[in-house]
Design a protein around this motif. Structure first.
Motif, mmCIF file in Angstrom:
data_model
loop_
_atom_site.group_PDB
_atom_site.id
_atom_site.type_symbol
_atom_site.label_atom_id
_atom_site.label_comp_id
_atom_site.label_asym_id
_atom_site.label_seq_id
_atom_site.Cartn_x
_atom_site.Cartn_y
_atom_site.Cartn_z
ATOM 1 N N GLU A 46 15.894 -17.595 5.010
ATOM 2 C CA GLU A 46 17.002 -18.132 5.679
ATOM 3 C C GLU A 46 16.801 -18.609 7.014
ATOM 4 N N ALA A 47 15.728 -17.927 7.666
ATOM 5 C CA ALA A 47 15.902 -18.233 9.231
ATOM 6 C C ALA A 47 15.002 -19.346 9.392
ATOM 7 N N SER B 182 22.133 -24.433 15.117
ATOM 8 C CA SER B 182 21.920 -24.346 13.695
ATOM 9 C C SER B 182 21.779 -22.822 13.397
ATOM 10 N N TYR B 183 22.200 -22.188 12.324
ATOM 11 C CA TYR B 183 22.369 -20.605 12.024
ATOM 12 C C TYR B 183 22.426 -20.511 10.636
ATOM 13 N N ALA B 184 21.775 -19.496 10.105
ATOM 14 C CA ALA B 184 22.101 -18.768 9.079
ATOM 15 C C ALA B 184 22.548 -17.364 9.057
ATOM 16 N N LEU C 177 13.153 -18.932 17.243
ATOM 17 C CA LEU C 177 14.313 -18.244 16.717
ATOM 18 C C LEU C 177 14.832 -17.041 17.397
ATOM 19 N N LYS C 178 16.201 -16.821 17.503
ATOM 20 C CA LYS C 178 16.733 -15.727 17.975
ATOM 21 C C LYS C 178 17.888 -15.127 16.960
ATOM 22 N N ILE C 179 17.710 -13.647 16.799
ATOM 23 C CA ILE C 179 18.405 -12.958 15.931
ATOM 24 C C ILE C 179 19.654 -11.932 16.753
ATOM 25 N N ILE C 180 20.793 -12.220 16.017
ATOM 26 C CA ILE C 180 22.021 -11.390 16.499
ATOM 27 C C ILE C 180 22.481 -10.532 15.354
#
Length: 205
Positions: A50-51, A94-96, A146-149
Motif C-alpha cells: 500500500e505504501a 499521494s497517500y494510502a 515515505l512518511k507514516i502517520i
C-alpha cells in the motif's frame, strides 16, 4: 503534522520486497507459531504494498478492542482520519490509508485477548506495539521518502503512543492521538512528532 515538499518517484515495480528481513522478523517474534508468523508476513506485505509509490502511509488504529472496520466507526473517530487525508489532498500529496487491527472479531477472540488487553490497560506493556514498531522501521528503511502517520482514538491512541515510544527517533513517522484513554495518560510520551488532541480541538492541546 508538518510535511516537506518532495516527490516520491518509487513505483511498485522498482522496489524489492525484503523477504529475508520479513522472515527473520517473523521468526524472532513468533518462533513457535506458524500461524502468527504467517499473519505478520501478510500484514507487513499489505502495509508495504500500500505504501509503495506513495508520499504518505496513514495507519488507523481503532479504539476499544481495536477491531472495528471503517464502516462501524463513530463519526468522531472517522474525523481524525478524514482530516488528515483532506489536508494531504489539499497539499497535493499521494497517500494510502490502512487499518491496523489489534484483535479479531467475536467473543472467542476477545476472550483470548483479555490477558493482553489487561496488561496493556494496567501497565502499558504491549508486545503488539513492539512488533508494529519493527515493521514500521523496516518499511521506512526500504521505501525512501515515505512518511507514516499513525492515527488512533482512545485505546488506539494509547497503542500508537506506545508504538512511538518503541520507535525512538524515527524522523519519518508521526502520530495523531485523539482522546487517549485516561489510564494511559500518566505514561504517555509526547514528542515534536506527536499531535495529541485531548479537548475539543478548539482549546490548547
Amino acid at each position: 503534522v508538518k510535511t516537506n515538499s518532495y516527490t516520491n518517484n518509487q513505483s511498485a515495480s522498482s522496489v524489492a520486497i525484503p523477504w529475508e528481513e520479513i522472515n527473520l522478523l517473523a521468526q524472532r517474534f513468533f518462533r513457535r507459531s506458524r500461524s502468527k508468523k504467517e499473519q505478520l508476513i501478510a500484514r507487513f506485505l499489505n502495509l508495504f504494498n500500500e505504501a509503495t509509490g506513495k508520499d504518505f502511509l496513514i495507519i488507523h488504529s481503532p479504539g476499544g478492542w481495536g477491531n472495528s472496520q471503517w464502516d462501524g466507526l463513530l463519526d468522531w473517530e472517522k474525523s481524525i482520519v478524514t482530516g488528515v487525508t483532506a489536508t494531504l489532498e489539499k497539499l497535493g500529496y499521494s497517500y494510502a490509508v490502512v487499518q491496523y487491527f489489534r484483535s479479531g472479531n467475536g467473543w472467542i477472540r476477545h476472550m483470548k485477548d483479555i490477558a493482553k488487553e489487561a496488561r496493556f490497560f494496567l501497565t502499558g506493556g504491549s508486545p503488539r506495539a513492539e512488533v508494529m514498531s519493527e515493521e514500521l522501521k523496516m518499511i521506512v528503511r526500504h521505501l525512501s521518502g515515505l512518511k507514516i502517520i499513525l492515527v488512533g482514538a482512545s485505546q488506539g491512541a494509547a497503542f500508537n503512543n506506545t508504538t512511538m515510544q518503541k520507535l525512538g527517533r524515527q524522523e519519518h513517522i508521526f502520530s495523531n492521538e485523539l482522546g487517549t484513554f485516561f489510564p494511559h495518560m500518566p505514561r504517555r510520551t509526547l514528542t515534536d512528532r506527536t499531535l495529541a488532541i485531548d479537548s475539543n480541538g478548539l482549546m490548547s492541546d
